[in-house]
Design a protein around this motif. Sequence first.
Motif, PDB file in Angstrom:
ATOM      1  N   HIS A  62      41.310  42.000  41.096  1.00  0.00           N
ATOM      2  CA  HIS A  62      40.851  43.371  40.815  1.00  0.00           C
ATOM      3  C   HIS A  62      41.739  43.986  39.823  1.00  0.00           C
ATOM      4  CE1 HIS A  62      39.104  43.990  45.277  1.00  0.00           C
ATOM      5  NE2 HIS A  62      38.354  43.421  44.498  1.00  0.00           N
ATOM      6  N   PHE A  63      40.914  44.189  38.574  1.00  0.00           N
ATOM      7  CA  PHE A  63      41.706  44.081  37.268  1.00  0.00           C
ATOM      8  C   PHE A  63      41.854  45.415  36.646  1.00  0.00           C
ATOM      9  CE2 PHE A  63      42.641  41.812  32.927  1.00  0.00           C
ATOM     10  CZ  PHE A  63      43.484  40.998  33.658  1.00  0.00           C
ATOM     11  N   ARG A  64      43.024  45.847  36.074  1.00  0.00           N
ATOM     12  CA  ARG A  64      43.434  47.238  35.437  1.00  0.00           C
ATOM     13  C   ARG A  64      44.670  47.022  35.022  1.00  0.00           C
ATOM     14  NH1 ARG A  64      43.454  50.795  40.693  1.00  0.00           N
ATOM     15  NH2 ARG A  64      42.720  48.965  41.884  1.00  0.00           N
ATOM     16  N   ASP A  65      44.966  48.014  34.098  1.00  0.00           N
ATOM     17  CA  ASP A  65      46.768  48.026  33.618  1.00  0.00           C
ATOM     18  C   ASP A  65      47.004  49.350  34.131  1.00  0.00           C
ATOM     19  OD1 ASP A  65      48.875  47.587  32.372  1.00  0.00           O
ATOM     20  OD2 ASP A  65      47.782  47.136  30.631  1.00  0.00           O
ATOM     21  N   VAL A  66      48.255  49.266  34.501  1.00  0.00           N
ATOM     22  CA  VAL A  66      49.096  50.473  34.991  1.00  0.00           C
ATOM     23  C   VAL A  66      50.230  51.042  34.170  1.00  0.00           C
ATOM     24  CG1 VAL A  66      50.051  51.598  37.212  1.00  0.00           C
ATOM     25  CG2 VAL A  66      48.141  49.877  37.161  1.00  0.00           C
ATOM     26  N   ASP A  67      50.562  51.930  33.939  1.00  0.00           N
ATOM     27  CA  ASP A  67      51.560  52.595  33.086  1.00  0.00           C
ATOM     28  C   ASP A  67      53.095  52.241  33.459  1.00  0.00           C
ATOM     29  OD1 ASP A  67      51.739  54.710  34.782  1.00  0.00           O
ATOM     30  OD2 ASP A  67      51.693  56.220  33.283  1.00  0.00           O
ATOM     31  N   ARG A  68      53.378  51.994  34.864  1.00  0.00           N
ATOM     32  CA  ARG A  68      54.569  51.791  35.248  1.00  0.00           C
ATOM     33  C   ARG A  68      54.565  51.087  36.421  1.00  0.00           C
ATOM     34  NH1 ARG A  68      56.927  57.762  36.065  1.00  0.00           N
ATOM     35  NH2 ARG A  68      58.483  56.966  37.323  1.00  0.00           N
ATOM     36  N   ALA A  70      43.456  27.656  34.832  1.00  0.00           N
ATOM     37  CA  ALA A  70      43.078  28.501  35.823  1.00  0.00           C
ATOM     38  C   ALA A  70      42.098  29.584  35.389  1.00  0.00           C
ATOM     39  CB  ALA A  70      44.122  29.410  36.577  1.00  0.00           C
ATOM     40  N   THR A  71      40.873  29.568  36.118  1.00  0.00           N
ATOM     41  CA  THR A  71      39.819  30.555  35.845  1.00  0.00           C
ATOM     42  C   THR A  71      39.402  31.390  36.700  1.00  0.00           C
ATOM     43  OG1 THR A  71      38.095  28.760  36.209  1.00  0.00           O
ATOM     44  CG2 THR A  71      38.626  29.052  33.986  1.00  0.00           C
ATOM     45  N   PRO A  72      40.123  32.257  37.381  1.00  0.00           N
ATOM     46  CA  PRO A  72      39.653  33.268  38.472  1.00  0.00           C
ATOM     47  C   PRO A  72      38.707  34.237  38.227  1.00  0.00           C
ATOM     48  CG  PRO A  72      41.947  33.888  37.606  1.00  0.00           C
ATOM     49  CD  PRO A  72      41.529  32.654  36.901  1.00  0.00           C
ATOM     50  N   ILE A  73      38.011  34.805  39.142  1.00  0.00           N
ATOM     51  CA  ILE A  73      37.150  35.874  38.772  1.00  0.00           C
ATOM     52  C   ILE A  73      37.856  37.095  38.434  1.00  0.00           C
ATOM     53  CG2 ILE A  73      35.499  37.298  39.862  1.00  0.00           C
ATOM     54  CD1 ILE A  73      34.662  34.949  41.750  1.00  0.00           C
ATOM     55  N   ILE A  74      37.274  37.718  37.373  1.00  0.00           N
ATOM     56  CA  ILE A  74      38.376  39.058  36.839  1.00  0.00           C
ATOM     57  C   ILE A  74      37.056  40.177  37.049  1.00  0.00           C
ATOM     58  CG2 ILE A  74      39.259  39.938  34.940  1.00  0.00           C
ATOM     59  CD1 ILE A  74      39.945  37.422  33.956  1.00  0.00           C
ATOM     60  N   VAL A  75      37.329  41.262  37.810  1.00  0.00           N
ATOM     61  CA  VAL A  75      36.557  42.363  37.849  1.00  0.00           C
ATOM     62  C   VAL A  75      37.483  43.602  37.851  1.00  0.00           C
ATOM     63  CG1 VAL A  75      34.543  41.167  39.210  1.00  0.00           C
ATOM     64  CG2 VAL A  75      36.597  42.277  40.492  1.00  0.00           C
ATOM     65  N   PHE A  76      36.852  44.153  36.831  1.00  0.00           N
ATOM     66  CA  PHE A  76      37.437  45.554  36.466  1.00  0.00           C
ATOM     67  C   PHE A  76      37.312  46.647  37.776  1.00  0.00           C
ATOM     68  CE2 PHE A  76      36.704  44.236  32.077  1.00  0.00           C
ATOM     69  CZ  PHE A  76      37.877  44.726  31.618  1.00  0.00           C
ATOM     70  N   GLU A  77      38.403  47.167  38.180  1.00  0.00           N
ATOM     71  CA  GLU A  77      38.132  48.124  39.379  1.00  0.00           C
ATOM     72  C   GLU A  77      39.089  49.428  38.827  1.00  0.00           C
ATOM     73  OE1 GLU A  77      38.289  48.765  43.882  1.00  0.00           O
ATOM     74  OE2 GLU A  77      39.797  47.201  43.211  1.00  0.00           O
ATOM     75  N   TYR A  78      38.671  50.443  38.557  1.00  0.00           N
ATOM     76  CA  TYR A  78      39.374  51.735  38.052  1.00  0.00           C
ATOM     77  C   TYR A  78      39.095  52.711  39.120  1.00  0.00           C
ATOM     78  CZ  TYR A  78      41.581  49.861  33.565  1.00  0.00           C
ATOM     79  OH  TYR A  78      42.174  49.320  32.828  1.00  0.00           O
ATOM     80  N   GLY A  91      35.906  30.244  29.810  1.00  0.00           N
ATOM     81  CA  GLY A  91      35.881  29.942  31.220  1.00  0.00           C
ATOM     82  C   GLY A  91      36.244  30.991  32.135  1.00  0.00           C
ATOM     83  N   TRP A  92      36.162  32.470  31.526  1.00  0.00           N
ATOM     84  CA  TRP A  92      36.313  33.639  32.201  1.00  0.00           C
ATOM     85  C   TRP A  92      35.299  34.007  32.829  1.00  0.00           C
ATOM     86  CZ3 TRP A  92      40.067  36.698  28.449  1.00  0.00           C
ATOM     87  CH2 TRP A  92      41.154  36.411  28.049  1.00  0.00           C
ATOM     88  N   LYS A  93      35.239  34.420  34.158  1.00  0.00           N
ATOM     89  CA  LYS A  93      34.130  35.174  34.632  1.00  0.00           C
ATOM     90  C   LYS A  93      34.446  36.637  34.801  1.00  0.00           C
ATOM     91  CE  LYS A  93      32.187  31.285  37.426  1.00  0.00           C
ATOM     92  NZ  LYS A  93      31.701  30.787  38.817  1.00  0.00           N
ATOM     93  N   VAL A  94      34.260  37.465  33.932  1.00  0.00           N
ATOM     94  CA  VAL A  94      34.557  39.009  33.829  1.00  0.00           C
ATOM     95  C   VAL A  94      33.347  39.887  34.433  1.00  0.00           C
ATOM     96  CG1 VAL A  94      35.458  40.525  32.334  1.00  0.00           C
ATOM     97  CG2 VAL A  94      36.183  38.455  31.906  1.00  0.00           C
TER      98      VAL A  94
END
Length: 666
Positions: free
Chosen positions: A233-239, A268-276, A41-44
């Motif tokens: 607005h999806f990403r990972d951050v080191d700290r 829950a199935t939010p829209i997930i868009v990568f933003e770097y 169900g993910w909208k990536v």
Amino acid sequence: MKHVSLYLQLTLIILLSFGVTANGYTRNKTTEIASDFDKIGWKVGIQSYTFTRYSLFDAIDAAADLGLKYVEATIWQTIERGKEERFNPWQISEETKQKIKNKCKEKGVTLTSFYCRPSKEDAENGQTEKLFQFCKEWKMALTTDPVRIASGPGSMDFYDKLCQKYGVYMFLTNHPKAHGSPYWNPEDVLADCKDRSKYIGASVDVGHFMRDGTNVYEVVKRYTDAGRMYHFHFRDVDRCDKNGKDVTLGEGAAQIKELLTYLNRKGATPIIVFEYERDQDEPLKYITPGVVYLRQLSKELLKNKQADNNNKPIKLWARNASTKGGLNICDKDKDTLATIHGWNNTEQQISWKTFLKKGNYTVCLKYSEPYQGSAITVTAGQQQFATLIQPTAGWNEYHEKNLGVIRVPTTGETNISLQGIQLSLVKDEKGKLVHKEALPDIQYLSLIPTKEKSVSSPINILQEFKGKPIFNGKTFKGWTGNNGKESMKWFRIEEDAIIGGNTEMEIPQNEFLRSDREYGNFELRLKFKINCADDSYNAGIQFRSQPQTEKGKEHEMIGYQADIISWKKGALYDEQRRWDFLGNPLAKNPTYNAREWNSYIIRCEGPRVRIWLNGIQTLDYFEPFVDTPHPDVQIGRIPQIGYIALQIHEGKACEALYKDITIEEL
């Protein structure tokens, strides 16, 4: 490659599939590694701003190459490299619209949302309504962060009416606090979503929240529990501070796996868009391995979900509960509509008996409680955890919310009970927030088998103490005067005990002897007694505390204190901060002889603080203002780490003696 992990296989495939465009970034050849996302169900997708140095069409190509079906467009972005026209809903030509639609159709990509920040002037001159018409035409949501206006054009009521008129969803997103973002504080997002239509929801920009020092996982939980977690607005951050840098998913501090697991469990199935925003010359540097990570995680979650589906949730209805302490079961004859009402003190209890298999269970509660700050314990057999109750919109608004995961160690009939440990907050006649209101009304409790880690611990947790001394009985090693030598004048060591104060002279001001280092989660044990001419003594043990820095008050400490005072035994006081006793007492003023040795146990685990006096539990407190700041901006969020200190209170001649001081860090 059968002996190589799937993650590594996919990564190798991608690396071997890299190609270089004629003029620009390294691009994937088509791999479609994201093909499983629909199953969960993910909208990536991709936020096209990641391709700000290229174009919207490049973002669409990249999404298609990775098997992603969604792209979020950005205002003013170049549509096609080498062409001047930009993505602007107020100026875009019909010819360009059709070209974009053809591109999306060719690549199997949908423009799911669009970032734009309309101004108050746009609202006043009709441009905002044109923006909503544009979104309706494209079947896009609007991701935005407009300036917050109380009423009139540009207000949230104004936007909500447009959302309902055109059937367009609007996601309120965050940008950095330092940039003046209207929604850097999650409380403002929740406030603007509250009592609005379903079309108004929250967007979480992981990077911006983390660089503002905000715990993203806790924000996602709150938005989800409020039913408003719509978009990332999806990403990972080191700290989690202002110096945090973008990294690949799963390699940073954003708790990506935990928050997606939580969302999946809640449905829950939010829209997930990568933003770097880092390395924008190579926009796929982080996105490609991020998609691989998400695919692996989606497979794991699907597997766990299928296993969980083999076990149906166990619902324990209000009508079947046993209660004590004057609780009422209302509308008992109405089957599933029955509710437990009148929960307003810590002596009342709700319980059920049910057969459970050995394992872990997610505990969900359907309740109503319009006030903030109440907390309960959930007990299954000999296991227990405490949780804060999040407020609902009103007493008639019932919501099912996840409380946590509890461990059931053996198969068989199990007693499940709910006990209130603190009432919700209300202002007293002096305007202070005090725990005096109520506990939630209950419709049912459900237990859902899960493989997630339990948050519970044994009821007899005190039997597991493995403490180490932090006072050697001979010297002040490991301790220091809070105000240096001036404080040390009031402390001495005799017969293996620290003595604060003096029975020969009055004490002019509060004095503290504090530990040389800070402690966060711990169990502290010590003994104390008082030498005083009468019963008007006053002392205490500070913990999770900091030295006062205000000029003239350097001798003071700010933070929690397990009080030693004649008229409030075993209580928790907030020294130099809220200036009040916290929580609701569990034992009614237990008796003890202050002139003999007495024992104190103080146990801190996250927001939960428990106190035992001579083996009797006197307090179980759950701090409401850890992730949510206190309404008084001077107080803010309550830190969960600090110094331990021994106090002698200002006033009449008196001595407080402390010995056998041991601690176990948890």
